[in-house]
Design a protein around this motif. Sequence first.
Motif, PDB file in Angstrom:
ATOM      1  N   GLU A 162     -14.120   0.812   6.848  1.00  0.00           N
ATOM      2  CA  GLU A 162     -13.970  -0.260   7.799  1.00  0.00           C
ATOM      3  C   GLU A 162     -12.741  -0.885   7.597  1.00  0.00           C
ATOM      4  O   GLU A 162     -12.815  -2.198   7.735  1.00  0.00           O
ATOM      5  CB  GLU A 162     -15.235  -0.761   7.777  1.00  0.00           C
ATOM      6  CG  GLU A 162     -16.550  -0.103   8.269  1.00  0.00           C
ATOM      7  CD  GLU A 162     -17.805  -0.766   8.654  1.00  0.00           C
ATOM      8  OE1 GLU A 162     -17.753  -1.629   9.273  1.00  0.00           O
ATOM      9  OE2 GLU A 162     -18.594  -0.493   7.633  1.00  0.00           O
ATOM     10  N   MET A 163     -11.640  -0.325   6.961  1.00  0.00           N
ATOM     11  CA  MET A 163     -10.489  -1.088   6.945  1.00  0.00           C
ATOM     12  C   MET A 163      -9.609  -0.927   7.992  1.00  0.00           C
ATOM     13  O   MET A 163      -9.576   0.088   8.757  1.00  0.00           O
ATOM     14  CB  MET A 163      -9.808  -0.774   5.696  1.00  0.00           C
ATOM     15  CG  MET A 163     -10.531  -1.021   4.276  1.00  0.00           C
ATOM     16  SD  MET A 163      -9.524  -0.852   2.821  1.00  0.00           S
ATOM     17  CE  MET A 163      -8.942  -2.603   2.844  1.00  0.00           C
ATOM     18  N   ARG A 164      -8.577  -1.783   8.221  1.00  0.00           N
ATOM     19  CA  ARG A 164      -7.490  -1.704   9.248  1.00  0.00           C
ATOM     20  C   ARG A 164      -6.280  -1.438   8.352  1.00  0.00           C
ATOM     21  O   ARG A 164      -5.882  -2.445   7.738  1.00  0.00           O
ATOM     22  CB  ARG A 164      -7.582  -3.172  10.169  1.00  0.00           C
ATOM     23  CG  ARG A 164      -8.767  -3.529  11.101  1.00  0.00           C
ATOM     24  CD  ARG A 164      -8.575  -4.773  11.470  1.00  0.00           C
ATOM     25  NE  ARG A 164      -8.672  -5.698  10.481  1.00  0.00           N
ATOM     26  CZ  ARG A 164      -7.937  -7.069  10.518  1.00  0.00           C
ATOM     27  NH1 ARG A 164      -7.181  -7.497  11.533  1.00  0.00           N
ATOM     28  NH2 ARG A 164      -8.234  -7.968   9.602  1.00  0.00           N
ATOM     29  N   THR A 165      -5.827  -0.367   8.879  1.00  0.00           N
ATOM     30  CA  THR A 165      -4.542  -0.054   8.093  1.00  0.00           C
ATOM     31  C   THR A 165      -3.181  -0.287   8.758  1.00  0.00           C
ATOM     32  O   THR A 165      -3.209   0.127  10.173  1.00  0.00           O
ATOM     33  CB  THR A 165      -4.767   1.620   7.671  1.00  0.00           C
ATOM     34  OG1 THR A 165      -5.631   1.986   7.005  1.00  0.00           O
ATOM     35  CG2 THR A 165      -3.423   2.133   7.191  1.00  0.00           C
ATOM     36  N   THR A 166      -2.137  -0.782   7.993  1.00  0.00           N
ATOM     37  CA  THR A 166      -0.826  -1.191   8.667  1.00  0.00           C
ATOM     38  C   THR A 166      -0.071  -0.332   7.739  1.00  0.00           C
ATOM     39  O   THR A 166      -0.133  -0.044   6.544  1.00  0.00           O
ATOM     40  CB  THR A 166      -0.459  -2.552   8.971  1.00  0.00           C
ATOM     41  OG1 THR A 166      -0.520  -3.063   7.344  1.00  0.00           O
ATOM     42  CG2 THR A 166      -1.555  -3.395   9.756  1.00  0.00           C
ATOM     43  N   PHE A 167       1.229  -0.393   8.264  1.00  0.00           N
ATOM     44  CA  PHE A 167       2.334   0.337   7.443  1.00  0.00           C
ATOM     45  C   PHE A 167       3.526  -0.282   7.105  1.00  0.00           C
ATOM     46  O   PHE A 167       3.990  -1.337   7.958  1.00  0.00           O
ATOM     47  CB  PHE A 167       2.939   1.655   8.203  1.00  0.00           C
ATOM     48  CG  PHE A 167       1.675   2.637   8.539  1.00  0.00           C
ATOM     49  CD1 PHE A 167       1.248   3.409   7.687  1.00  0.00           C
ATOM     50  CD2 PHE A 167       0.848   2.333   9.942  1.00  0.00           C
ATOM     51  CE1 PHE A 167       0.101   4.399   8.219  1.00  0.00           C
ATOM     52  CE2 PHE A 167      -0.116   3.413  10.096  1.00  0.00           C
ATOM     53  CZ  PHE A 167      -0.654   4.085   9.253  1.00  0.00           C
ATOM     54  N   MET A 168       4.092  -0.189   5.988  1.00  0.00           N
ATOM     55  CA  MET A 168       5.184  -0.834   5.501  1.00  0.00           C
ATOM     56  C   MET A 168       6.255  -0.013   4.588  1.00  0.00           C
ATOM     57  O   MET A 168       5.724   0.894   3.903  1.00  0.00           O
ATOM     58  CB  MET A 168       4.804  -2.291   4.927  1.00  0.00           C
ATOM     59  CG  MET A 168       4.389  -3.241   5.379  1.00  0.00           C
ATOM     60  SD  MET A 168       3.774  -4.662   4.503  1.00  0.00           S
ATOM     61  CE  MET A 168       4.970  -5.742   4.949  1.00  0.00           C
ATOM     62  N   LYS A 169       7.344  -0.424   4.311  1.00  0.00           N
ATOM     63  CA  LYS A 169       8.090  -0.067   3.479  1.00  0.00           C
ATOM     64  C   LYS A 169       7.845  -0.560   2.125  1.00  0.00           C
ATOM     65  O   LYS A 169       7.282  -1.761   2.150  1.00  0.00           O
ATOM     66  CB  LYS A 169       9.688  -0.333   3.519  1.00  0.00           C
ATOM     67  CG  LYS A 169      10.337   0.297   4.959  1.00  0.00           C
ATOM     68  CD  LYS A 169      11.652  -0.167   4.916  1.00  0.00           C
ATOM     69  CE  LYS A 169      12.456   0.547   6.131  1.00  0.00           C
ATOM     70  NZ  LYS A 169      13.652  -0.021   6.439  1.00  0.00           N
TER      71      LYS A 169
END
Lengths: 283, 283
Positions: A162-169
């Motif tokens: 139930e996590m919210r994933t975001t993307f980064m360098k």
Amino acid sequence: MEKVVVIGLGLIGGSMAIDLKKNGNYHIIGIDRNINHTSKALELGIIDEIGADSILTEADVVIVAVPADAIPPVTKSVLDQINENTLVFDVGSVKGQVCNQVKEHPNRKNYVAAHPIAGTEFSGPEAAFSGLFTNKINIICEKKLSDKKILEKALQIFDKLEMRTTFMKADEHDKHIAYVSHLSHISSFMLGKTVLEIEPNEHNIFNMAGSGFRSTVRLAKSSPAMWTPIFLQNKENVLKSLTEYIKNLETFKNKIEEGSNEEVFNIMENTNRIKNILDGIVK
Amino acid sequence: MEKVVVIGLGLIGGSMAIDLKKNGNYHIIGIDRNINHTSKALELGIIDEIGADSILTEADVVIVAVPADAIPPVTKSVLDQINENTLVFDVGSVKGQVCNQVKEHPNRKNYVAAHPIAGTEFSGPEAAFSGLFTNKINIICEKKLSDKKILEKALQIFDKLEMRTTFMKADEHDKHIAYVSHLSHISSFMLGKTVLEIEPNEHNIFNMAGSGFRSTVRLAKSSPAMWTPIFLQNKENVLKSLTEYIKNLETFKNKIEEGSNEEVFNIMENTNRIKNILDGIVK
């Protein structure tokens, strides 16, 4: 049923094991070089069985949840041993170094660089609990270097947590996290240290500590074994954040010394907007 | 029924009014130079009526709960107007200055210098709530300068608020509270400031803020109107605590810069004992 190997059965690895096991579709195998941790994790029902390194060739998923300094070598070693469909991800708080060190690995595509932003000031398998990750943010770095199916598999796992994933360098992640997480830990540890030094009578601390001090100093209870390698691995960014922090403290101190009512007030008032940001009300 | 006049209807004055009113034996009269506060307090049922200064001559109890810089002049003015049986106490976070300024007042014996250690990061009558003081510590300074019966009356009130009262000298109080409370607020405000400065994209703060940052930066939401006069009134002690804090940050920064694994670890490990102290397990 998928075989999930969790290496490192502390707060993060243990809590992940608990919620994946609960989910029902995973068989959890635990590895930890501390045998007290493996036996405790088995006893507490956090894992289904204790594993040996040889299990890695059969693993569907390998989670690397060891201290920061061990993450790059352990991740490399795991990538050496897995099969072509295995998903490997780590959960470390610093991403640049591990990403660099596995960049040229023939199995780089099997690896996902993750940082689930969750934790407490406690550590070890006894500190693990169900729900630690619910509604928390997970950051995945360098996603293009992961195979699409492998990445998909990782995202499913983070969904199940139930996590919210975001993307980064990776380098961006390390810079921001130094300010938003690592610096908080240092400010809290040094607050605790300063108060301990000035108060030979510890009853005074206990008696005079309001909820404010308790909240601000909470992170000073954190594990030195976990945080030492994080600070050293993210050294450059941590030093930069510390320099800025000290500079701000010096300025504020000077304003108090000068008795500059208005400036002391304004500095604090401008900082009050952190409230709206933390509440998600960003302009 | 005793007449209690509460001057200053913010978080502290308001919460005290709520729980004394609940108790049933007190009629609560509110005074605040901000008319929005008095009308809001009446609307919320925090007070029974809005009062004028003239009411002071009839008051059984007067609680001075105004900002730190207003406490000495308001307390003096109240002492000028009361009758011989009135108990007057303030609830300020700095005690030296008010104690000094009323020391020679003919009605000094009617005054009790108190510091109920309780609060949240919120302010104003809307922030007041029942139970704020339950099981919290109250510090009374220079108790020998208060009349015995007057002191007894004050202790009864703090008992009704379910507080535990301890006694200290005013200068000792101000020294310790600078470290255990005032310094926490500054470390938190400066943490918030540093993070806001480095993060032009505020979504990063929201997304990356774990529970650790939220806890450490919580006090940066506090009221500048309340805290500016506290820092300035307790200037000498606050500056000393800040100097020590900055020195510890500099040393820790140097150890990270040098890559001194062991020393970084040891500094944190020695600080971990703050946990036992806060839990009341003092050696």
